[in-house]
Design a protein around this motif. Structure first.
Motif, PDB file in Angstrom:
ATOM      1  N   LEU A 160      -6.282  -1.657  -4.039  1.00 61.28           N
ATOM      2  CA  LEU A 160      -6.612  -1.651  -2.611  1.00 61.28           C
ATOM      3  C   LEU A 160      -5.531  -0.952  -1.802  1.00 61.28           C
ATOM      4  N   THR A 161      -4.267  -1.183  -2.207  1.00 62.61           N
ATOM      5  CA  THR A 161      -3.180  -0.547  -1.464  1.00 62.61           C
ATOM      6  C   THR A 161      -3.276   0.966  -1.580  1.00 62.61           C
ATOM      7  N   LEU A 162      -3.611   1.438  -2.770  1.00 69.67           N
ATOM      8  CA  LEU A 162      -3.772   2.886  -2.935  1.00 69.67           C
ATOM      9  C   LEU A 162      -4.829   3.412  -1.959  1.00 69.67           C
ATOM     10  N   VAL A 163      -5.924   2.683  -1.873  1.00 69.62           N
ATOM     11  CA  VAL A 163      -6.989   3.106  -0.953  1.00 69.62           C
ATOM     12  C   VAL A 163      -6.448   3.180   0.473  1.00 69.62           C
ATOM     13  N   LEU A 164      -5.784   2.103   0.896  1.00 65.91           N
ATOM     14  CA  LEU A 164      -5.312   2.048   2.283  1.00 65.91           C
ATOM     15  C   LEU A 164      -4.264   3.113   2.559  1.00 65.91           C
ATOM     16  N   VAL A 165      -3.333   3.278   1.625  1.00 62.57           N
ATOM     17  CA  VAL A 165      -2.264   4.249   1.861  1.00 62.57           C
ATOM     18  C   VAL A 165      -2.844   5.666   1.891  1.00 62.57           C
ATOM     19  N   THR A 166      -3.824   5.924   1.028  1.00 64.43           N
ATOM     20  CA  THR A 166      -4.438   7.258   1.022  1.00 64.43           C
ATOM     21  C   THR A 166      -5.150   7.519   2.348  1.00 64.43           C
ATOM     22  N   VAL A 167      -5.942   6.548   2.791  1.00 64.97           N
ATOM     23  CA  VAL A 167      -6.677   6.725   4.047  1.00 64.97           C
ATOM     24  C   VAL A 167      -5.698   6.869   5.215  1.00 64.97           C
ATOM     25  N   ALA A 168      -4.677   5.983   5.245  1.00 63.32           N
ATOM     26  CA  ALA A 168      -3.703   6.050   6.335  1.00 63.32           C
ATOM     27  C   ALA A 168      -3.029   7.417   6.332  1.00 63.32           C
ATOM     28  N   GLY A 169      -2.675   7.900   5.144  1.00 63.89           N
ATOM     29  CA  GLY A 169      -2.040   9.210   5.046  1.00 63.89           C
ATOM     30  C   GLY A 169      -2.935  10.294   5.630  1.00 63.89           C
ATOM     31  N   GLY A 170      -4.223  10.203   5.346  1.00 61.93           N
ATOM     32  CA  GLY A 170      -5.164  11.181   5.882  1.00 61.93           C
ATOM     33  C   GLY A 170      -5.140  11.198   7.397  1.00 61.93           C
ATOM     34  N   PHE A 171      -5.125  10.021   7.996  1.00 59.35           N
ATOM     35  CA  PHE A 171      -5.153   9.959   9.457  1.00 59.35           C
ATOM     36  C   PHE A 171      -3.840  10.446  10.061  1.00 59.35           C
ATOM     37  N   VAL A 172      -2.727  10.139   9.391  1.00 61.43           N
ATOM     38  CA  VAL A 172      -1.452  10.594   9.914  1.00 61.43           C
ATOM     39  C   VAL A 172      -1.372  12.120   9.819  1.00 61.43           C
ATOM     40  N   ARG A 173      -1.838  12.689   8.704  1.00 60.73           N
ATOM     41  CA  ARG A 173      -1.799  14.145   8.578  1.00 60.73           C
ATOM     42  C   ARG A 173      -2.730  14.790   9.589  1.00 60.73           C
TER      43      ARG A 173
ATOM     44  N   GLY B 159      -8.182   2.355  -8.162  1.00 64.43           N
ATOM     45  CA  GLY B 159      -8.116   2.674  -6.738  1.00 64.43           C
ATOM     46  C   GLY B 159      -8.555   4.091  -6.402  1.00 64.43           C
ATOM     47  N   LEU B 160      -8.294   5.042  -7.319  1.00 65.44           N
ATOM     48  CA  LEU B 160      -8.596   6.441  -6.999  1.00 65.44           C
ATOM     49  C   LEU B 160     -10.069   6.670  -6.667  1.00 65.44           C
ATOM     50  N   PRO B 161     -10.996   6.218  -7.527  1.00 61.77           N
ATOM     51  CA  PRO B 161     -12.408   6.442  -7.151  1.00 61.77           C
ATOM     52  C   PRO B 161     -12.789   5.743  -5.859  1.00 61.77           C
ATOM     53  N   LEU B 162     -12.193   4.579  -5.608  1.00 57.82           N
ATOM     54  CA  LEU B 162     -12.464   3.882  -4.337  1.00 57.82           C
ATOM     55  C   LEU B 162     -12.015   4.732  -3.167  1.00 57.82           C
ATOM     56  N   ALA B 163     -10.772   5.244  -3.278  1.00 60.58           N
ATOM     57  CA  ALA B 163     -10.234   6.067  -2.196  1.00 60.58           C
ATOM     58  C   ALA B 163     -11.101   7.300  -1.998  1.00 60.58           C
ATOM     59  N   TYR B 164     -11.579   7.863  -3.113  1.00 59.66           N
ATOM     60  CA  TYR B 164     -12.417   9.056  -3.017  1.00 59.66           C
ATOM     61  C   TYR B 164     -13.691   8.754  -2.228  1.00 59.66           C
ATOM     62  N   SER B 165     -14.349   7.645  -2.582  1.00 60.29           N
ATOM     63  CA  SER B 165     -15.637   7.391  -1.920  1.00 60.29           C
ATOM     64  C   SER B 165     -15.439   6.994  -0.463  1.00 60.29           C
ATOM     65  N   LEU B 166     -14.400   6.202  -0.185  1.00 58.67           N
ATOM     66  CA  LEU B 166     -14.149   5.840   1.212  1.00 58.67           C
ATOM     67  C   LEU B 166     -13.764   7.086   2.006  1.00 58.67           C
ATOM     68  N   GLY B 167     -12.976   7.952   1.360  1.00 57.17           N
ATOM     69  CA  GLY B 167     -12.531   9.180   2.012  1.00 57.17           C
ATOM     70  C   GLY B 167     -13.692  10.016   2.491  1.00 57.17           C
ATOM     71  N   ARG B 168     -14.722  10.112   1.664  1.00 60.89           N
ATOM     72  CA  ARG B 168     -15.865  10.938   2.050  1.00 60.89           C
ATOM     73  C   ARG B 168     -16.538  10.402   3.295  1.00 60.89           C
ATOM     74  N   VAL B 169     -16.483   9.074   3.459  1.00 64.27           N
ATOM     75  CA  VAL B 169     -17.125   8.483   4.637  1.00 64.27           C
ATOM     76  C   VAL B 169     -16.355   8.820   5.911  1.00 64.27           C
TER      77      VAL B 169
END
Lengths: 929, 117
Positions: free
Chosen positions: A548-561, A869-879
């Motif tokens: 879950l942390t990987l998902v959150l950190v990836t998404v947060a990173g996307g928004f910060v970038r 976490g990676l596939p989770l982050a991928y699918s959430l990322g697309r949304v």
């Protein structure tokens, strides 16, 4: 059924009167025994025998009482209270555990509740009026001909005033009246109109800008809103065009500007230089029909010529500017209403069609097919909702994940405690406690933790909520949001607390009670076997947290970038060292000529201020989500496209492009010579030049605006580089600039401008000097929206800033919680494996090997977590990718940063226990129990 | 001794209490217990204490009411009285019990060894 109700009422009563009822039962039983003894004595028994016989015959006294209590109140509740008391004692015995668990939960629950309190206002809360479900917003999608002002995507919510009055008259019938025989579309109890504008209010010598809601006379009646004092506006106030100079104050405005003084009634306020009588104050709690935009004064819509001095438009069928909200008659379903109003609307549209100029045959047929679409108005106009829905839902999802991670931590703590309490559980099982009862006991402890977490969480939620509300109001995102935690929010917090106690409580409780009493009681503590399955469970929790942390950190990173991209986007101009402010002399009664003269003098004076390099004014401010366009005809254009191009346009002052740092590519800038009477000139941007003059130079060619066709009498004198106009996300569009002093289009008085002052020092430091300069020219003229240009751009992306900041906080929180989780697990396993490590070291394992072994465990868990976490982050990322600017959530750079962050977090968390493992002294470890 | 006595069926005690109160008027717990024992010819196995669970149940349902009073031999005791709703209930339950009882009688009256129906 009634019996059952009655019985449960009695039981509840007994539950709260247990002691009293117990005393009464004792007395009753004592009486019973006395009676029995007396009878036995009469029958000739000895005193002793009589008593023995009576007791024997009665059966077990205590058993009877217990039996009685079972039937009397709620034995379940009573043991529940016992369990709760016991649970409290157990939590108090273990203050460290309790503190960590409660704090973790408070963070999770508090953050969730805080975000929810804002989300529910924006997405769920209904207008504070009677029967909001009857309210309907009216839309009419399709082509329009003429002037359109809108704040929704397609402008379909805007109507002309003549269309409004026709709809109001033909679709409305008073409540309870019979539908007319023609089966007319009179499905509404009323239809109200509104439009918002800024006005200048002069009260007690001070002029200030205020947000005015222009409303139809039936507005308050249709909504069912009462006055706090005085009266509401009434239909008679808007009976005649230009009629009734009266005003109603918003409650907040009344409090802030008049201290809630009822003496304001029947006094006169100077609004846009026109005296208007205050007839009432709107009741507290009603802030208009658009969340985030709080009207300060309400003015009859027929006074529009005073509110927008150069643009009346009340009689114009082709001026679309009014938003409609209607109240359906009770019991009429949406589909019926939509069908019923179609014929009426079609007749009105058909009547209007011939006056549509410049509409192609195809557009004309689309125009004739226009329908009224009704959408629920229970929550008012959804502008703020449309702007923020996705961000809010995403943040809510993120903060929900944070709570799950927090729950995993508490579950891990619970598991560890469960391991430590194995003996207790074994003993209680051996003494005959039911497993269900023990599970319940542990769940109650979990629930108590959640309860304390929720109580503390409410404090945190209050902070979160006020911070969000303050941010929204300070950055112009939304006003009037409430930061207090109302019933819905408290209910939500309670629900979240319950849910989380189940999430983190059930598995550990089940685990903890699945012990074999005999083996547990026999087993030594600290042995190798006792902790193994607990450890497996905790490993699972850590894997879950890492994923879950990987998902959150990836998404947060996307928004910060994404935010970084927004803040560093090339806007086509240089915003640093610019102070901006707006001024609107037309609202204070200036004629166009007076305004132009005022602007000329103001420009001279401001540019003479020390520290000012240059100054220029524009009609449409930059980076404020405003734009304005017109159809044009350009020299050399084929006749069939003539008048169909619709570039954006703006009126700007002399030296505007050099002032803002927009490069001039060809020709010249506007100068002071380009005045109202000199020959008309224009400057276009490079996108427009490429479209119309792909091969030759644009300079020296001619064009015209469609509202003023005739000859192509405007000469293009320059071409400038593309620059952003309404916001940072703009894509380059055709753009025409003209000198504001040559503005001729209807509805443009050039009575208000926004100025950009380029300075050689900190722009904010010049604010006072600028204000003084304006005051020197006209002390009654307010200046507004004064801030640095950089601040303005920040405001424009404030949604993105807030989203990125919150996402980053949630990502960091997740990482912190995961670190605690990893640390906790390792510290635990190192302790568990002390003896094993001792043996290894005694047999010659180097400390480094041991350290690697421990860190290897961490790496394994983190690795598995990452794979999940990676596939989770991928699918959430697309949304959520659509919310980002110039980046995607799931791309190499972003994932790499997230993995690196996670790796560092894991290593830091693993370091301390690993070092401790390497320092284990073999001899001590072997003796260790 | 115990073997010869009847173990009460679930629910029958409530009915006995209601009937006792209906026919004898207000009574205290001991009186009710004694009366049931007497009527049953001491055939009922009754721990007198169990009567109180039945009494609280009936009271909660509003079928009997209770009040503190003084017994014949001047002792303070809680007296129970059947309510109007209780009488209605008693009629229903008694009718039901009759039907069950008749049915059982008929079933058990079937001669042995002859397959019927």
């Amino acid at each position: 059924m009634i019996d059952a109700l009655r019985q449960s009422r009695e039981r509840v009563f007994s539950f709260f009167h247990r002691a009293e009822s117990d005393r009464e039962l004792d007395a009753e039983m004592a009486a019973h025994l006395e009676l029995a003894i007396a009878e036995n004595l009469q029958n000739g028994m000895s005193a002793k025998e009589a008593r023995r016989h009576a007791l024997l015959h009665f059966g077990g006294l205590e058993q009877s009482k217990e039996h009685y209590r079972d039937h009397r109140g709620y034995p379940f509740m009573e043991t529940l209270l016992q369990d709760a008391r016991f649970g409290l004692r157990m939590l108090a015995k273990n203050p460290g555990f309790t503190l960590v668990a409660v704090l973790t939960l408070a963070l999770g629950i508090g953050a969730n509740t805080g975000i929810f309190s804002v989300m529910q206002q924006v997405l769920l809360q209904r207008l504070p009026v009677p029967h909001p479900e009857q309210l309907m917003l009216l839309y009419s999608p399709g082509p329009t001909s003429g002037h359109l002002s809108s704040d929704e995507v397609d402008g379909s919510e805007s109507f002309s005033y003549p269309m409004y009055t026709a709809l109001r008259d033909q679709l409305t019938a008073p409540n309870g009246s019979q539908p007319s025989p023609a089966g007319s579309g009179a499905v509404f109890a009323g239809i109200a109109a509104k439009a918002d504008f800024s006005v200048s209010v002069d009260s007690r010598g001070q002029t200030e800008l205020a947000r005015a809601e222009l409303v139809s006379g039936n507005y308050f009646d249709v909504l069912g809103v009462q006055p706090a004092i005085g009266r509401t506006l009434e239909p008679s106030d808007t009976a005649t065009l230009g009629g009734n100079p009266v005003v109603m104050l918003g409650y907040g405005y009344w409090q802030k500007h008049f201290g809630g003084d009822a003496g304001i009634l029947n006094q006169s306020l100077l609004i846009n230089n026109q005296p208007m009588t205050v007839v009432g104050v709107v009741i507290s709690g009603f802030d208009g029909v658009q969340l985030g935009l709080v009207p300060e004064v309400y003015i009859p819509i027929t006074m529009k010529h005073v509110i927008t001095p150069s643009w009346d438009g009340l009689a114009d069928h082709h001026d679309y500017w009014i938003k409609l909200i209607g109240r359906l008659k009770p019991g009429i379903p949406l589909s019926t209403a939509t069908a019923a109003i179609a014929p009426t609307y079609h007749a009105l549209i058909a009547e209007e069609a011939p006056s549509n100029t410049r509409m192609s045959a195809q557009e004309q047929s689309q125009f004739l097919a226009k329908q009224i679409v009704l959408k629920s108005g229970a929550r008012g106009r959804p502008i703020l909702e449309n702007d923020t829905r996705q961000q809010l839902l995403m943040l809510m999802a993120m903060v929900g994940l944070v709570l799950l991670i927090a729950c995993a931590n508490v579950a891990a703590l619970q598991t560890a405690r469960g391991a430590a309490r194995q003996k207790e559980m074994g003993l209680r099982l051996a003494l005959g406690a039911g497993r269900g009862r023990l599970v319940r006991q542990l769940l109650i402890e979990s629930f108590l933790l959640s309860l304390f977490g929720a109580l503390l969480g409410l404090v945190i939620a209050g902070w979160v909520s006020s911070a969000l509300v303050h941010f929204a109001s300070a950055n112009g995102v939304a006003e009037g949001l409430s930061s207090s935690l109302g019933g819905t929010v408290l209910f939500f917090a309670a629900g979240v607390a319950m849910l989380s106690s189940v999430i983190f409580g059930v598995a550990p409780a089940w685990r903890a009670t699945h012990v074999e009493p005999v083996s547990t009681l026999k087993e030594q503590s600290g042995g190798l076997s006792s902790g193994l399955s607990h450890a497996a469970m905790r490993k699972g929790l850590v894997i879950f947290q890492v994923a879950l942390t990987l998902v959150l950190v990836t998404v947060a990173g996307g928004f910060v970038r994404s935010l970084y991209n927004l803040q560093h986007a090339d806007l086509g101009f240089q915003p640093a060292n610019i102070l901006k402010f707006s001024i609107a002399p037309d609202l204070n009664g200036y004629t166009k000529e007076r305004s132009l003269d005022f602007f000329r003098r103001l420009e001279e004076r401001v540019s003479a201020l020390s520290g000012v390099r240059s100054v220029s004014g524009v009609e449409e401010p930059l980076m404020e989500d405003d734009d304005w366009g017109s159809n044009v005809t350009v020299e050399g254009e084929p006749p069939e496209t003539a008048g169909t191009h619709h570039p954006l346009r703006n009126g700007v002052g002399p030296g505007h492009f050099s002032n803002l740092g927009i490069s001039l590519l060809q020709g010249r800038e506007f100068t002071i010579q380009d005045g109202p009477t000199s020959s008309k000139v224009a400057i276009i941007n490079e996108t427009m030049a490429k479209i119309f003059f792909p091969n030759g130079s644009a300079v020296g060619r001619h064009m015209a605006f469609s509202h003023d066709p005739g000859n192509l009498d405007i000469e293009i004198v320059g071409v400038v580089r593309d620059s952003h106009h309404s916001n940072v996300r703009d894509v380059p569009k055709e753009f025409v600039y003209i000198p504001y002093r040559q503005e001729t289009s209807a509805g443009r008085s050039v009575g208000h401008l926004t100025y950009y002052v380029r300075t050689s020092q900190d722009p904010a430091s010049l604010a006072n000097a600028v204000r003084q300069t304006v005051a020197d020219l006209d002390v009654a003229l307010p200046i507004y929206d004064e801030r640095t240009f950089v601040e303005q751009i920040d405001r424009e992306i404030s949604n993105e800033r807030l989203t990125a900041a919150l996402a980053a906080v949630f990502g960091a929180l997740a990482a912190l919680l995961a670190a605690i989780g990893i640390y906790g697990l390792l510290a635990y396993t190192v302790t568990q494996r002390t003896r094993e490590i001792g043996v290894r070291m005694a047999l010659g394992a180097a400390p480094q090997v041991v350290g690697r072994m421990i860190l290897g465990d961490v790496a394994q868990l983190v690795g598995i977590g990452i794979l999940i976490g990676l596939p989770l982050a991928y699918s959430l990322g697309r949304v959520v990718d659509s919310l980002l600017y110039g980046v995607k959530i799931f791309e190499v750079a972003g994932v790499a940063i997230a993995l690196l962050t996670l790796g560092i977090v894991a290593m830091v968390a693993g370091c301390v226990p690993a070092r401790r493992a390497t320092r284990i002294a073999p001899m001590i470890a072997l003796r260790y129990e | 001794m115990g073997d010869a006595k009847l173990d009460l069926l679930q629910g029958t005690l409530d009915l006995m209490v209601l009937q006792t109160l209906a026919s004898l008027g207000p009574l205290h717990g001991y009186g009710i217990a004694r009366r049931i024992e007497q009527v049953s010819g001491n055939e009922v196995l009754l721990n007198q204490g169990t009567i109180y669970a039945s009494l609280v149940r009936l009271q909660q349902r509003g079928w009997i009411a209770a009040e503190w009073g003084t017994s014949d031999n001047n002792r303070k005791a809680k007296f129970y009285e059947i309510t109007k709703r209780g009488r209605k209930r008693l009629l229903q339950d008694a009718a039901y019990w009759q039907r069950v009882s008749n049915l059982m009688n008929r079933v058990l009256a079937m001669p042995e060894g002859e397959p019927e129906l």
